[in-house]
Design a protein around this motif. Structure first.
Motif, PDB file in Angstrom:
ATOM      1  N   VAL A  50       0.669  -0.983   0.154  1.00 24.68           N
ATOM      2  CA  VAL A  50      -0.003  -0.377  -0.064  1.00 24.68           C
ATOM      3  C   VAL A  50       0.802   1.504   0.140  1.00 24.68           C
ATOM      4  N   LEU A  51       1.712   1.426   0.563  1.00 25.19           N
ATOM      5  CA  LEU A  51       2.952   2.578   0.728  1.00 25.19           C
ATOM      6  C   LEU A  51       3.359   2.285  -0.647  1.00 25.19           C
ATOM      7  N   SER A  52       4.032   1.520  -1.604  1.00 21.80           N
ATOM      8  CA  SER A  52       4.631   1.870  -2.709  1.00 21.80           C
ATOM      9  C   SER A  52       3.717   1.841  -3.917  1.00 21.80           C
ATOM     10  N   PHE A  53       2.537   1.852  -4.010  1.00 24.17           N
ATOM     11  CA  PHE A  53       2.118   1.901  -5.067  1.00 24.17           C
ATOM     12  C   PHE A  53       0.097   2.438  -4.766  1.00 24.17           C
ATOM     13  N   SER A  54      -0.010   2.871  -3.727  1.00 26.07           N
ATOM     14  CA  SER A  54      -0.799   4.188  -2.592  1.00 26.07           C
ATOM     15  C   SER A  54      -0.366   5.736  -2.634  1.00 26.07           C
ATOM     16  N   ILE A  55       0.157   5.180  -1.526  1.00 21.83           N
ATOM     17  CA  ILE A  55       0.160   6.624  -0.371  1.00 21.83           C
ATOM     18  C   ILE A  55       2.354   6.973  -1.059  1.00 21.83           C
ATOM     19  N   ASN A  56       2.481   6.184  -1.182  1.00 22.42           N
ATOM     20  CA  ASN A  56       3.834   6.738  -1.527  1.00 22.42           C
ATOM     21  C   ASN A  56       3.707   7.361  -3.228  1.00 22.42           C
ATOM     22  N   SER A  57       3.096   7.043  -4.441  1.00 22.52           N
ATOM     23  CA  SER A  57       3.226   7.371  -5.425  1.00 22.52           C
ATOM     24  C   SER A  57       2.077   8.367  -5.430  1.00 22.52           C
ATOM     25  N   TYR A  58       1.597   8.241  -4.497  1.00 22.73           N
ATOM     26  CA  TYR A  58       0.620   9.722  -5.023  1.00 22.73           C
ATOM     27  C   TYR A  58       0.318  10.439  -3.787  1.00 22.73           C
ATOM     28  N   ALA A 151       7.522  11.934   6.575  1.00 21.10           N
ATOM     29  CA  ALA A 151       7.584  10.828   6.998  1.00 21.10           C
ATOM     30  C   ALA A 151       6.889  10.548   8.349  1.00 21.10           C
ATOM     31  N   ALA A 152       6.215  11.617   9.264  1.00 21.68           N
ATOM     32  CA  ALA A 152       5.712  11.080  10.580  1.00 21.68           C
ATOM     33  C   ALA A 152       4.228  11.024  10.098  1.00 21.68           C
ATOM     34  N   TYR A 153       3.791  11.432   8.254  1.00 20.71           N
ATOM     35  CA  TYR A 153       2.360  11.516   8.025  1.00 20.71           C
ATOM     36  C   TYR A 153       2.643   9.501   7.860  1.00 20.71           C
ATOM     37  N   LEU A 154       3.175   9.565   7.366  1.00 16.64           N
ATOM     38  CA  LEU A 154       3.871   7.788   6.323  1.00 16.64           C
ATOM     39  C   LEU A 154       4.572   6.857   7.726  1.00 16.64           C
ATOM     40  N   GLY A 182      10.692  -2.588   9.955  1.00 16.19           N
ATOM     41  CA  GLY A 182      10.807  -2.979   8.512  1.00 16.19           C
ATOM     42  C   GLY A 182      10.338  -1.698   7.821  1.00 16.19           C
ATOM     43  N   ILE A 183       9.093  -1.468   8.518  1.00 18.36           N
ATOM     44  CA  ILE A 183       8.462  -0.437   7.983  1.00 18.36           C
ATOM     45  C   ILE A 183       9.875   0.886   7.508  1.00 18.36           C
ATOM     46  N   GLY A 184       9.851   1.045   9.056  1.00 16.91           N
ATOM     47  CA  GLY A 184      10.289   1.899   9.053  1.00 16.91           C
ATOM     48  C   GLY A 184      11.953   2.435   8.765  1.00 16.91           C
ATOM     49  N   ALA A 185      12.237   1.170   8.085  1.00 21.64           N
ATOM     50  CA  ALA A 185      13.311   1.553   7.100  1.00 21.64           C
ATOM     51  C   ALA A 185      13.008   1.720   4.920  1.00 21.64           C
ATOM     52  N   HIS A 186      12.185   0.900   5.288  1.00 24.02           N
ATOM     53  CA  HIS A 186      11.170   0.965   4.028  1.00 24.02           C
ATOM     54  C   HIS A 186      11.230   2.666   4.003  1.00 24.02           C
TER      55      HIS A 186
END
Length: 224
Positions: A50-58, A151-154, A182-186
């Motif tokens: 979800v981070l990669s395909f939705s939140i980070n990209s939009y 970063a805080a939002y994510l 793992g998510i923090g590192a990502h």
């Protein structure tokens, strides 16, 4: 970033920040009900996807745009960007979640001291301020850099997802903390590529379908 700004950033990212994030699963509860999320590994993969395909990209480019608009006091741009963001929510649940949290954060900011009058007035005049809109406005008012705000939002979103999984699955606290490591590192890796790019997409049909299915799910803990 100054120490007072950093403290305010920690406050925004805290699960104690009363904007109602705990009541939403953002599609995760439906994914658990369907059986595709069932253990620590699948929870981590869901959050990463979800981070990669939705939140980070939009959402990330949108947050950056809103932050710069607030900083430039371009209120027309703020309103336009908020409208554009709401128009991209794929289900009624996802839209209502960001509106509810945006409304709650707006109400909270209105009673906090030392915030610019222009910020509160602009948000008050907006019929449906989204969470990214209010979040970026508060970050700009508190002199928090846009990248730190993002970063805080994510992190806040990811931490809430882990808490959802811990409530809905037989998954303990140690598992939750491993997922968050793992998510923090990502998130730190993603931060190296954050820009206000015009090339953006939130194409995540699986998330949209599960969120829509959750609207009629018989037994559930979360609103979305």
């Amino acid at each position: 970033m100054s120490l007072p700004a950093r403290m305010r950033l920690f406050q925004m990212a805290s699960q104690a920040f009363p904007i109602g994030g705990y009541s939403h699963s953002h599609g995760l509860e439906a994914a658990i009900e369907s059986g595709c999320i069932h253990d620590e590994g699948s929870v981590q993969q869901w959050i990463l996807d979800v981070l990669s395909f939705s939140i980070n990209s939009y959402e990330v480019p949108g947050l950056l745009d809103m932050g710069h608009a607030w900083a430039a006091e371009d209120l027309d741009a703020v309103r336009r960007l908020n409208h554009e963001f709401l128009s991209t929510r794929e289900s009624a649940e996802l839209r209502s979640a960001t509106v509810q949290m945006g409304f709650s954060m707006r109400a909270l900011l209105a009673v906090l001291p030392e915030l610019p009058t222009a910020l509160i007035e602009t948000l008050t005049l907006m019929e449906e301020p989204s969470l990214p809109c209010v979040w970026s406005g508060a970050a700009a008012a508190w002199s928090i850099e846009p990248s730190d705000s993002v970063a805080a939002y994510l992190w806040s979103w990811a931490e809430n997802q882990v808490l959802v999984a811990m409530k809905a699955l037989p998954m303990g606290q140690s598992s939750g903390q491993r997922v968050l490591l793992g998510i923090g590192a990502h998130i730190a890796r993603l931060a190296k590529q954050w820009t206000c790019s015009a090339m953006r997409s939130n194409f995540a049909p699986g998330l949209a379908i599960l969120s829509a299915q959750h609207e009629t799910q018989y037994s559930r803990l979360f609103r979305s």
